[in-house]
Write a protein that holds these residues in place. Structure first.
Motif, mmCIF file in Angstrom:
data_model
loop_
_atom_site.group_PDB
_atom_site.id
_atom_site.type_symbol
_atom_site.label_atom_id
_atom_site.label_comp_id
_atom_site.label_asym_id
_atom_site.label_seq_id
_atom_site.Cartn_x
_atom_site.Cartn_y
_atom_site.Cartn_z
ATOM 1 N N MET A 1 0.815 -1.194 0.000
ATOM 2 C CA MET A 1 0.000 0.000 0.000
ATOM 3 C C MET A 1 0.858 1.256 0.000
ATOM 4 O O MET A 1 0.529 2.243 -0.627
ATOM 5 C CB MET A 1 -0.909 -0.050 1.228
ATOM 6 N N LYS A 2 1.987 1.209 0.718
ATOM 7 C CA LYS A 2 2.892 2.350 0.810
ATOM 8 C C LYS A 2 3.523 2.651 -0.542
ATOM 9 O O LYS A 2 3.693 3.816 -0.894
ATOM 10 C CB LYS A 2 3.964 2.046 1.850
ATOM 11 N N ILE A 4 2.212 2.086 -3.491
ATOM 12 C CA ILE A 4 1.172 2.699 -4.336
ATOM 13 C C ILE A 4 0.992 4.167 -3.961
ATOM 14 O O ILE A 4 0.905 5.033 -4.837
ATOM 15 C CB ILE A 4 -0.148 1.919 -4.221
ATOM 16 N N LYS A 5 0.965 4.443 -2.667
ATOM 17 C CA LYS A 5 0.818 5.819 -2.189
ATOM 18 C C LYS A 5 1.992 6.675 -2.660
ATOM 19 O O LYS A 5 1.801 7.781 -3.164
ATOM 20 C CB LYS A 5 0.727 5.822 -0.669
ATOM 21 N N ASN A 6 3.213 6.159 -2.522
ATOM 22 C CA ASN A 6 4.393 6.897 -2.983
ATOM 23 C C ASN A 6 4.359 7.106 -4.491
ATOM 24 O O ASN A 6 4.715 8.172 -4.990
ATOM 25 C CB ASN A 6 5.671 6.158 -2.600
ATOM 26 N N SER A 7 3.936 6.094 -5.216
ATOM 27 C CA SER A 7 3.871 6.206 -6.678
ATOM 28 C C SER A 7 2.849 7.246 -7.116
ATOM 29 O O SER A 7 3.083 7.985 -8.076
ATOM 30 C CB SER A 7 3.538 4.853 -7.301
ATOM 31 N N ILE A 8 1.743 7.324 -6.416
ATOM 32 C CA ILE A 8 0.731 8.340 -6.741
ATOM 33 C C ILE A 8 1.297 9.735 -6.496
ATOM 34 O O ILE A 8 1.107 10.640 -7.311
ATOM 35 C CB ILE A 8 -0.564 8.097 -5.939
ATOM 36 N N TYR A 9 2.018 9.901 -5.378
ATOM 37 C CA TYR A 9 2.654 11.188 -5.107
ATOM 38 C C TYR A 9 3.662 11.552 -6.200
ATOM 39 O O TYR A 9 3.726 12.697 -6.645
ATOM 40 C CB TYR A 9 3.352 11.195 -3.749
ATOM 41 N N GLU A 163 6.016 12.014 6.087
ATOM 42 C CA GLU A 163 6.037 10.558 6.214
ATOM 43 C C GLU A 163 6.256 9.879 4.862
ATOM 44 O O GLU A 163 6.887 8.834 4.787
ATOM 45 C CB GLU A 163 4.719 10.076 6.817
ATOM 46 N N VAL A 164 5.760 10.487 3.803
ATOM 47 C CA VAL A 164 5.870 9.871 2.484
ATOM 48 C C VAL A 164 7.326 9.706 2.073
ATOM 49 O O VAL A 164 7.724 8.696 1.520
ATOM 50 C CB VAL A 164 5.109 10.713 1.436
ATOM 51 N N TYR A 173 9.953 -0.236 2.736
ATOM 52 C CA TYR A 173 8.961 -0.616 1.758
ATOM 53 C C TYR A 173 9.498 -0.651 0.329
ATOM 54 O O TYR A 173 8.828 -1.155 -0.564
ATOM 55 C CB TYR A 173 7.788 0.359 1.814
#
Length: 174
Positions: A1-2, A4-9, A163-164, A173
């Protein structure tokens, strides 16, 4: 999940930087030279994540630039990937808190990346070798990138602490 979140950012930041590069900085040039915001972006990612993640982001950003601009496909991907890997590898020796060290990294990276890219254009694409024009352009671009970092440094510092992009957590991750 982390991841995916980083990739979206990363995708969102790429789109913002591309918009600024292609529209806003078309107006604000210095002697006809605009900054390369993608170098600043790759260095930021490299200073805050693992070397393989930084390298992969550099490759993806480079490929997107190659496809959009229509240059030699792969040239920017290789250059930005190497930049991400090298900066991420030496980040323990770089103070992320120091504005001067970050500006120097941006300045030196711009000089190196543009020089290697110009040499590749000469060797593989048959570009004409004009040293005086090249030196003028690359020095202005490097200074311009440094000035932009001075302006956005508070944002840079705030995002580095988020945090990102926290390197200790991201390393788990990535």
């Amino acid at each position: 999940m982390k991841i995916i979140k980083n990739s979206i950012y990363v995708i969102i930041w790429f789109l913002i930087i591309y918009f600024l590069q292609s529209s806003f900085f078309q107006i604000f040039t210095i002697a006809g030279v605009k900054p390369n915001l993608f170098i600043i972006f790759i260095i930021f990612v490299s200073l805050n994540t693992s070397k393989y993640y930084a390298m992969s982001i550099g490759i993806v950003v480079g490929l997107l630039i190659d496809f959009i601009i229509g240059n030699n496909i792969g040239q920017n991907a290789i250059l930005y990937g190497l930049l991400g890997y090298i900066i991420s590898s030496i980040r323990v020796r770089i103070s992320k808190e120091s504005r001067i060290s970050n500006i120097l990294i941006i300045f030196i990276s711009t000089l190196c990346l543009e020089t290697v890219g110009y040499i590749a254009q000469i060797l593989f694409a048959g570009a004409i070798f004009e040293i005086s024009v090249f030196i003028k352009i690359v020095l202005i671009e490097a200074v311009y990138n440094g000035i932009i970092l001075m302006i956005i440094y508070p944002l840079w510092k705030m995002l580095s602490k988020s945090e990102v992009y926290n390197s200790q957590r991201a390393a788990r991750y990535l």
